[in-house]
Motif scaffolding. Sequence first.
Motif, PDB file in Angstrom:
ATOM      1  N   LEU A   3       0.832  -1.199   0.000  1.00 21.30           N
ATOM      2  CA  LEU A   3       0.000   0.000   0.000  1.00 21.30           C
ATOM      3  C   LEU A   3       0.868   1.251   0.000  1.00 21.30           C
ATOM      4  CD1 LEU A   3      -2.544  -1.140   2.720  1.00 21.30           C
ATOM      5  CD2 LEU A   3      -3.029  -0.877   0.294  1.00 21.30           C
ATOM      6  N   SER A   4       0.359   2.329  -0.592  1.00 21.73           N
ATOM      7  CA  SER A   4       1.089   3.595  -0.603  1.00 21.73           C
ATOM      8  C   SER A   4       0.968   4.267   0.763  1.00 21.73           C
ATOM      9  CB  SER A   4       0.530   4.520  -1.681  1.00 21.73           C
ATOM     10  OG  SER A   4      -0.766   4.980  -1.301  1.00 21.73           O
ATOM     11  N   TYR A   5       1.845   5.223   1.012  1.00 22.63           N
ATOM     12  CA  TYR A   5       1.790   5.995   2.251  1.00 22.63           C
ATOM     13  C   TYR A   5       0.427   6.669   2.382  1.00 22.63           C
ATOM     14  CZ  TYR A   5       2.709   9.534   5.763  1.00 22.63           C
ATOM     15  OH  TYR A   5       2.635  10.327   6.882  1.00 22.63           O
ATOM     16  N   LYS A   6      -0.085   7.223   1.295  1.00 26.57           N
ATOM     17  CA  LYS A   6      -1.382   7.898   1.298  1.00 26.57           C
ATOM     18  C   LYS A   6      -2.502   6.941   1.722  1.00 26.57           C
ATOM     19  CE  LYS A   6      -4.305  10.708  -1.698  1.00 26.57           C
ATOM     20  NZ  LYS A   6      -4.443  11.312  -3.029  1.00 26.57           N
ATOM     21  N   ASP A   7      -2.469   5.713   1.189  1.00 25.12           N
ATOM     22  CA  ASP A   7      -3.466   4.707   1.578  1.00 25.12           C
ATOM     23  C   ASP A   7      -3.365   4.374   3.059  1.00 25.12           C
ATOM     24  OD1 ASP A   7      -4.446   4.465  -1.040  1.00 25.12           O
ATOM     25  OD2 ASP A   7      -3.054   2.830  -1.519  1.00 25.12           O
ATOM     26  N   VAL A   8      -2.146   4.187   3.538  1.00 25.34           N
ATOM     27  CA  VAL A   8      -1.934   3.816   4.944  1.00 25.34           C
ATOM     28  C   VAL A   8      -2.350   4.963   5.866  1.00 25.34           C
ATOM     29  CG1 VAL A   8      -0.212   3.133   6.664  1.00 25.34           C
ATOM     30  CG2 VAL A   8      -0.163   2.138   4.379  1.00 25.34           C
ATOM     31  N   LYS A   9      -2.112   6.192   5.444  1.00 23.26           N
ATOM     32  CA  LYS A   9      -2.527   7.345   6.245  1.00 23.26           C
ATOM     33  C   LYS A   9      -4.053   7.360   6.401  1.00 23.26           C
ATOM     34  CE  LYS A   9      -2.173  12.308   6.633  1.00 23.26           C
ATOM     35  NZ  LYS A   9      -1.840  13.559   6.003  1.00 23.26           N
ATOM     36  N   ARG A  10      -4.784   7.099   5.333  1.00 25.67           N
ATOM     37  CA  ARG A  10      -6.247   7.046   5.390  1.00 25.67           C
ATOM     38  C   ARG A  10      -6.700   5.916   6.322  1.00 25.67           C
ATOM     39  NH1 ARG A  10      -9.280   3.601   3.300  1.00 25.67           N
ATOM     40  NH2 ARG A  10      -7.796   2.923   1.738  1.00 25.67           N
ATOM     41  N   GLY A  35       4.641   3.886  10.614  1.00 28.18           N
ATOM     42  CA  GLY A  35       6.058   3.558  10.542  1.00 28.18           C
ATOM     43  C   GLY A  35       6.282   2.465   9.521  1.00 28.18           C
ATOM     44  N   LYS A  36       7.502   1.995   9.490  1.00 26.87           N
ATOM     45  CA  LYS A  36       7.860   0.860   8.641  1.00 26.87           C
ATOM     46  C   LYS A  36       8.167  -0.310   9.556  1.00 26.87           C
ATOM     47  CE  LYS A  36       8.102   2.614   4.408  1.00 26.87           C
ATOM     48  NZ  LYS A  36       8.712   2.266   3.168  1.00 26.87           N
ATOM     49  N   ALA A  37       7.601  -1.455   9.228  1.00 28.72           N
ATOM     50  CA  ALA A  37       7.867  -2.653  10.011  1.00 28.72           C
ATOM     51  C   ALA A  37       9.369  -2.919  10.003  1.00 28.72           C
ATOM     52  CB  ALA A  37       7.104  -3.842   9.443  1.00 28.72           C
ATOM     53  N   GLY A  38       9.942  -3.121  11.164  1.00 30.46           N
ATOM     54  CA  GLY A  38      11.365  -3.414  11.272  1.00 30.46           C
ATOM     55  C   GLY A  38      12.242  -2.191  11.465  1.00 30.46           C
ATOM     56  N   ILE A  39      11.694  -0.981  11.357  1.00 36.76           N
ATOM     57  CA  ILE A  39      12.472   0.244  11.555  1.00 36.76           C
ATOM     58  C   ILE A  39      11.951   0.927  12.810  1.00 36.76           C
ATOM     59  CG2 ILE A  39      13.078   2.522  10.644  1.00 36.76           C
ATOM     60  CD1 ILE A  39      12.773   1.401   7.831  1.00 36.76           C
ATOM     61  N   THR A  40      12.823   1.115  13.805  1.00 38.20           N
ATOM     62  CA  THR A  40      12.422   1.786  15.039  1.00 38.20           C
ATOM     63  C   THR A  40      13.426   2.878  15.363  1.00 38.20           C
ATOM     64  OG1 THR A  40      13.617   0.173  16.387  1.00 38.20           O
ATOM     65  CG2 THR A  40      11.282  -0.247  16.005  1.00 38.20           C
ATOM     66  N   GLY A  41      12.973   3.875  16.091  1.00 36.40           N
ATOM     67  CA  GLY A  41      13.863   4.916  16.584  1.00 36.40           C
ATOM     68  C   GLY A  41      14.333   5.909  15.535  1.00 36.40           C
ATOM     69  N   TRP A  52       4.601  -0.624   5.290  1.00 35.90           N
ATOM     70  CA  TRP A  52       4.080   0.344   6.239  1.00 35.90           C
ATOM     71  C   TRP A  52       3.328  -0.374   7.346  1.00 35.90           C
ATOM     72  CZ3 TRP A  52       5.927   4.981   6.123  1.00 35.90           C
ATOM     73  CH2 TRP A  52       6.341   5.543   4.929  1.00 35.90           C
ATOM     74  N   CYS A  53       3.312   0.239   8.521  1.00 36.44           N
ATOM     75  CA  CYS A  53       2.554  -0.322   9.639  1.00 36.44           C
ATOM     76  C   CYS A  53       1.981   0.818  10.463  1.00 36.44           C
ATOM     77  CB  CYS A  53       3.434  -1.219  10.503  1.00 36.44           C
ATOM     78  SG  CYS A  53       4.784  -0.365  11.343  1.00 36.44           S
ATOM     79  N   ILE A  54       1.001   0.479  11.274  1.00 37.91           N
ATOM     80  CA  ILE A  54       0.453   1.413  12.248  1.00 37.91           C
ATOM     81  C   ILE A  54       1.122   1.078  13.577  1.00 37.91           C
ATOM     82  CG2 ILE A  54      -1.623   2.137  13.493  1.00 37.91           C
ATOM     83  CD1 ILE A  54      -3.234   1.308  10.962  1.00 37.91           C
ATOM     84  N   ARG A  55       1.721   2.079  14.202  1.00 38.53           N
ATOM     85  CA  ARG A  55       2.374   1.882  15.495  1.00 38.53           C
ATOM     86  C   ARG A  55       1.487   2.479  16.580  1.00 38.53           C
ATOM     87  NH1 ARG A  55       7.278  -0.105  15.778  1.00 38.53           N
ATOM     88  NH2 ARG A  55       8.455  -0.322  13.863  1.00 38.53           N
ATOM     89  N   VAL A  56       1.212   1.680  17.610  1.00 40.95           N
ATOM     90  CA  VAL A  56       0.313   2.080  18.687  1.00 40.95           C
ATOM     91  C   VAL A  56       1.073   2.044  20.004  1.00 40.95           C
ATOM     92  CG1 VAL A  56      -1.825   1.543  19.907  1.00 40.95           C
ATOM     93  CG2 VAL A  56      -1.670   1.131  17.439  1.00 40.95           C
ATOM     94  N   VAL A  77      -0.291  -3.942  12.465  1.00 29.88           N
ATOM     95  CA  VAL A  77      -0.399  -3.069  13.632  1.00 29.88           C
ATOM     96  C   VAL A  77       0.593  -3.563  14.679  1.00 29.88           C
ATOM     97  CG1 VAL A  77      -1.906  -2.211  15.468  1.00 29.88           C
ATOM     98  CG2 VAL A  77      -2.832  -2.596  13.165  1.00 29.88           C
ATOM     99  N   ILE A  78       1.489  -2.673  15.096  1.00 29.25           N
ATOM    100  CA  ILE A  78       2.486  -2.991  16.114  1.00 29.25           C
ATOM    101  C   ILE A  78       2.129  -2.206  17.369  1.00 29.25           C
ATOM    102  CG2 ILE A  78       4.926  -2.868  16.746  1.00 29.25           C
ATOM    103  CD1 ILE A  78       5.531  -3.076  13.709  1.00 29.25           C
ATOM    104  N   THR A  79       1.866  -2.924  18.454  1.00 29.66           N
ATOM    105  CA  THR A  79       1.447  -2.308  19.714  1.00 29.66           C
ATOM    106  C   THR A  79       2.541  -2.496  20.753  1.00 29.66           C
ATOM    107  OG1 THR A  79      -0.842  -2.855  19.183  1.00 29.66           O
ATOM    108  CG2 THR A  79      -0.376  -2.283  21.449  1.00 29.66           C
ATOM    109  N   GLU A  80       2.768  -1.429  21.533  1.00 27.68           N
ATOM    110  CA  GLU A  80       3.820  -1.464  22.549  1.00 27.68           C
ATOM    111  C   GLU A  80       3.381  -0.621  23.744  1.00 27.68           C
ATOM    112  OE1 GLU A  80       8.485  -0.120  22.654  1.00 27.68           O
ATOM    113  OE2 GLU A  80       7.267   0.579  21.011  1.00 27.68           O
TER     114      GLU A  80
END
Length: 88
Positions: A3-10, A35-41, A52-56, A77-80
């Motif tokens: 999905l594109s960034y625009k799609d993920v933002k929606r 965020g991007k899965a696997g990229i933190t900080g 792309w992922c949703i970080r919660v 969805v990555i929850t922490e």
Amino acid sequence: MGLSYKDVKRIKEEFEREYFFAQPYSEYVNMCGIGKAGITGQRAPIDSPGDWCIRVGLRKSLPPNLSIPTEYQEVKVITEVTGEIRIQ
């Protein structure tokens, strides 16, 4: 192709209405971002490869009777538990 960034933002905005701003979740969720899965900080460039992922971020752990999905409309969805966020 992902999905594109625009799609993920929606999709994230829909996710926020369902889980961030709505009771009983709003008592627990204090941050929702993209965020991007696997990229933190660090900031992930919009055109960088990866999914792309949703970080919660949660103020505290959810009780056993509540859950947040690990995928929402084909977005991971990555929850922490991050604790309370305070402005200094």
